[in-house]
Design an enzyme around this catalytic site. Sequence first.
Site, PDB file in Angstrom:
ATOM      1  N   THR A   1       0.844  -1.193   0.000  1.00 43.85           N
ATOM      2  CA  THR A   1       0.000   0.000   0.000  1.00 43.85           C
ATOM      3  C   THR A   1       0.876   1.239   0.000  1.00 43.85           C
ATOM      4  O   THR A   1       2.044   1.197   0.392  1.00 43.85           O
ATOM      5  CB  THR A   1      -0.908   0.077   1.243  1.00 43.85           C
ATOM      6  N   ASP A   2       0.319   2.353  -0.432  1.00 44.13           N
ATOM      7  CA  ASP A   2       0.957   3.633  -0.160  1.00 44.13           C
ATOM      8  C   ASP A   2       0.739   3.938   1.322  1.00 44.13           C
ATOM      9  O   ASP A   2       0.040   3.185   2.020  1.00 44.13           O
ATOM     10  CB  ASP A   2       0.366   4.729  -1.051  1.00 44.13           C
ATOM     11  N   ALA A   3       1.321   5.006   1.814  1.00 44.04           N
ATOM     12  CA  ALA A   3       1.258   5.322   3.238  1.00 44.04           C
ATOM     13  C   ALA A   3      -0.186   5.352   3.729  1.00 44.04           C
ATOM     14  O   ALA A   3      -1.010   6.109   3.212  1.00 44.04           O
ATOM     15  CB  ALA A   3       1.931   6.663   3.505  1.00 44.04           C
TER      16      ALA A   3
END
Length: 568
Positions: free
Chosen positions: A284-286
Amino acid sequence: MINLKDKPFYLSDEDINWVNETLSKMTTKEKVGQLFCLVVSKEDVSQLLQELKNLDMKPCGFMQRPFMAEKAQENSRILQESFDIPLLIAANLERGGNGIAIDGTNYASQLEVAATDDEEMAYRLGVIAGREGRTIGCNWAFAPVIDIDYNFNNPITNTRTYGSDPNRVLRLARAYMKGIQENGLAVSIKHWPGDGVDGRDQHLVASVNSLSTEEWDKTYGYVYKGMIDEGAETVMSAHILQPAYSRLLRPGIKDEDIMPASLAPELNIDLLRGKLGFNGLIVTDATSMAGFAVAMPRELAVPTSIAAGCDMFLFTMNLEEDFNFMLKGVEKGIITEERLNEAVTRILALKARLRLHIKQKEGNLVPDKSALSVIKCEEHERWARECADKAVTLVKDTQKLLPISPEKHKKVLLYILGDIGGYMDDSKGINGYFIKLLEQNGFEITKYDYSNTDFSVMNRPISFFKNFDLIVYFASLKTQSNQTVVRINWAQPMGSDVPKFVKEVPTLFISVDNPYHLQDVPMVKTFINGYNSSEYVVEAVVEKILGRSEFKGINPVDPFCGYWDATL
């Protein structure tokens, strides 16, 4: 469903045995811990390690924010020595070694590389990022960015991209990947399913890639497929919606049920793994971004990201809380045992792909201090100067001003726009170096005084400006997360620094961080883009405006922003 012998892992039987044996010895809690990649944002990692010990949590790795090289390397060593299973150590190596070491080489922004239209320059970016990152102990690059900069209003993509041409984006991204993989690092191509269409920031809102499926296939799909076929190890799944594909792959889905990719199984499993054939790891992104947080209650979102096809969870809002949310997600069956084992298998396979289990046995996961000599070495700086020389772009000079000289343009009135550093950037500006170079070449520089906000500055006679031979604007307005607009904000009173006197005094505008300022200064007749606020770019700009070096850069985006008057 995972083929560990195939692209991008290419594991041997011995490697596969290590993956399977390591997985078989892990408890459920240890497997859940492996789902997390945490962030190191403070120089002292002892507090973070103590917190992990208290939780009995063993993460898969860490992403390091930039510190001085020696400290960053020390952190990598401390972290690796604290866990039995070798760690992934990641960094945003988008511009060079400065993505993990403050004193690393700021080689070039991706858009600067795109302005050279030269795959060798992109390859060198990968080599520098790989060499300097590896020296710190980094083994995973959150790069390259393969977004396509279609929307000049997007506050994030901008100079982080290889421009607006999908073919150029793919060519240069592949060259970067070759350079960094040759130096032992894995890449993470981002931001799936593609940023740059929307004009919003996924840090603040779940943004939208609004292309039709046919348009997406020809653009973003083409670039992702090309990078996957070339061997990209990981993909960063972002908080970006792709409604056309969600509707195609989930017929009848309600608008309110369309999720960003980080929570959308149809995008990660059906499209990325199924149609594009990606066999690697999805991270995932942040997850501290609002684009993730607003989609559903966090207690549900945390495990749903893994259930939706992501193999790794990047960062946390609250470490203890998110870890417990993930554990409960397994207990409740949101994450099945099969899905958990699949995710952890891919994480371990990436570590094996990078030979981290071998390096751990040999005791060389992190190089010794002597290896730091590669940081900002002479070759890297020479390459950075060569890239800047080839990238700096003369967008227009319809007044035939250039080259300038101290004989014709000795007295210069200089306006500094921005140039105060930014998020994760403590440079505090590069304009001083620009001034120094001009003065060394015989120009007399008068900086506009922004501390004077009295209305008297608005009432200066034209004769005041005619005392100068040249007016120069030097702009360094960086795109950064949580900043929704990157436009020029003019000084008070009543825009006293606006270029109003282009008919009276020759005016030159230099932008070193954003290619789109012509939308705000279309009246300026001579405009230069540098794409990166580095000393190398400033040196190249000065050499070119003095006529000692020709302009070689091409426009990798439309700097006129579609405005016809900006071309005049």
